[in-house]
Scaffold this active site. Structure first.
Site, PDB file in Angstrom:
ATOM      1  N   GLN A 100       0.861  -1.179   0.000  1.00 23.63           N
ATOM      2  CA  GLN A 100       0.000   0.000   0.000  1.00 23.63           C
ATOM      3  C   GLN A 100       0.900   1.233   0.000  1.00 23.63           C
ATOM      4  OE1 GLN A 100      -2.084   1.637   3.538  1.00 23.63           O
ATOM      5  NE2 GLN A 100      -3.955   1.012   2.472  1.00 23.63           N
ATOM      6  N   TYR A 170      -5.932  11.074   3.849  1.00 22.76           N
ATOM      7  CA  TYR A 170      -4.505  11.185   3.593  1.00 22.76           C
ATOM      8  C   TYR A 170      -4.309  12.175   2.450  1.00 22.76           C
ATOM      9  CZ  TYR A 170      -3.158   7.277   6.682  1.00 22.76           C
ATOM     10  OH  TYR A 170      -2.904   6.481   7.764  1.00 22.76           O
ATOM     11  N   ALA A 346      -9.988  -7.520   7.522  1.00 28.09           N
ATOM     12  CA  ALA A 346      -8.909  -6.976   8.355  1.00 28.09           C
ATOM     13  C   ALA A 346      -9.017  -7.485   9.782  1.00 28.09           C
ATOM     14  CB  ALA A 346      -8.929  -5.452   8.307  1.00 28.09           C
TER      15      ALA A 346
END
Length: 394
Positions: A100, A170, A346
């Protein structure tokens, strides 16, 4: 009813994956000195051995100031030996591995990094207790190039894919947000302008890597905050990415690490655990005093992002990865039946890294994860499920 596609090989760009399960990126907190060590390698090896088709290493920053804190991994030549050991370990278990890549932007901790955090506009970071600097044209162009360079390093390290981080406010995601992006230049105002950072980064990566590895992007469907990016605009961005031909698939996400992180996670908000994990006593006091405004609890339900994701599935031909509350085989089969090509998990895998392998053997298997979210504060000490009886198995 079972889906025969769920545990059969599937194409992702140039890759053939052994099934439809992806280990979603979860910041591991296992890169002391911004280097790969044995703990991180074992973390991903276990998930590969547990049956996922693709495990995602998070978070591989494209520049030193793009880290959320100074120990976070950033892509550079001297990180290659450790990254190569990691990819070799995953491949030995029969799985593929993705890096990532992205830039934390205003979520970066400028105090920890010793470098100014960058965002679309000047703002104050309550997490770092410092100002975030508005990125210049040179900054934007440098960060765009850095995405391409990071993707090339990922190839050298043996990765099979990269996932470009376009979510959670982000750097690229903060430019998309009309709440955070207050620029008056070519990167602000209209959605077309606000989407330039995301689109340029994805195009730069595609031009650099061609079809040598798969290219995914993690895109916010909505920020979960008033005035933030919402579904109608995000869907247009997804359509532009599809038209650009820059990505092989989109992983659909939501929420803001800057303003509303629990909107992605759902379930309990571990306020006291987060406060205890804060090293800075001022931040610790602040979390206890006003943390409920930041860590808002949302009810958990299975496949909680599915309703929003359906709108993207209806409007796009691009392969899509469904994320959010997938803890049962029947949920993954439902996603396949609705046209999603992959599912990402996850927290369920933090609790049980072998969950996918057990799901393949027994269709009634479901995760033991109770969505207490107490795994979240463990990012500061090595991400793990606090309820797992064996830390090594988490």
């Amino acid at each position: 009813m079972t889906s025969p596609a769920l545990f059969e090989p599937a194409r992702l760009g140039p890759l053939t994956l052994r099934n439809r399960f992806i280990k979603a990126a979860t910041f591991e907190g296992m890169t002391r000195g911004a280097q790969v060590g044995d703990e991180l390698i074992e973390f991903h090896r276990r998930h590969a051995a547990g049956g996922v088709a693709l495990t995602t290493v998070a978070y591989c920053a494209v520049a030193p100031e793009g880290r959320t804190e100074r120990h976070q991994l950033w892509m550079r030549p001297d990180a290659l030996p450790g990254l190569r050991r990691l990819t070799d370990a995953v491949h030995a278990e029969g799985a593929a591995v993705s890096a990532q890549i992205g830039h934390a932007g205003p979520v970066a901790d400028g105090r920890s990094n010793g470098l100014p955090a960058l965002g679309p506009s000047r703002s104050f970071s309550a997490q770092a207790l410092r100002m975030v600097r508005g990125a210049s044209q040179d900054d934007i162009e440098r960060i765009t190039r850095a995405h391409a360079e990071a993707a090339l390093l990922a190839i050298d390290a043996g990765f099979d894919a990269v996932e470009i981080h376009l979510g959670h406010n982000y750097f690229a995601s903060s430019f998309l947000s009309p709440r955070i992006n207050r620029r008056g230049d070519a990167y602000g105002g209209s959605l077309a302008n606000r989407a330039k950072v995301a689109r340029d980064a994805a195009r730069a990566v595609r031009e650099a890597v061609g079809d040598r590895i798969a290219v995914l992007a993690k895109l916010n469907m909505d920020d979960g905050v008033p005035g933030g990016l919402w579904l109608d605009e995000s869907l247009q961005v997804a359509q532009w990415l599809q038209a650009d031909g820059s990505v092989d698939a989109l992983e659909l996400t939501a929420g803001s690490s800057l303003l509303n992180p629990m909107y992605l996670f759902r379930g309990e908000a571990p306020l006291e655990e987060f406060a205890a994990a804060m090293r800075n006593p001022v931040v610790r006091l602040g979390v206890r005093a006003v943390g409920k405004r930041f860590l808002r609890a949302y009810p958990y339900q299975e496949a909680y992002l599915l309703d929003s994701a359906r709108q993207f599935r209806a409007a796009l031909d691009l392969p899509l990865v469904l994320l959010g509350g997938i803890s049962r085989r029947t949920t993954a089969e439902r996603a396949m039946a609705e046209g999603f090509q992959f599912v990402a998990m996850a927290r369920a895998l933090l609790r049980e890294p072998d969950l996918v392998a057990r799901m393949e053997k027994d269709g009634d298997t479901r995760s033991l994860c109770i969505h207490c979210n107490k795994c979240m504060p463990t990012i500061f000490s090595g991400t793990h499920c606090v309820l797992a009886t064996d830390r090594a198995a988490s």
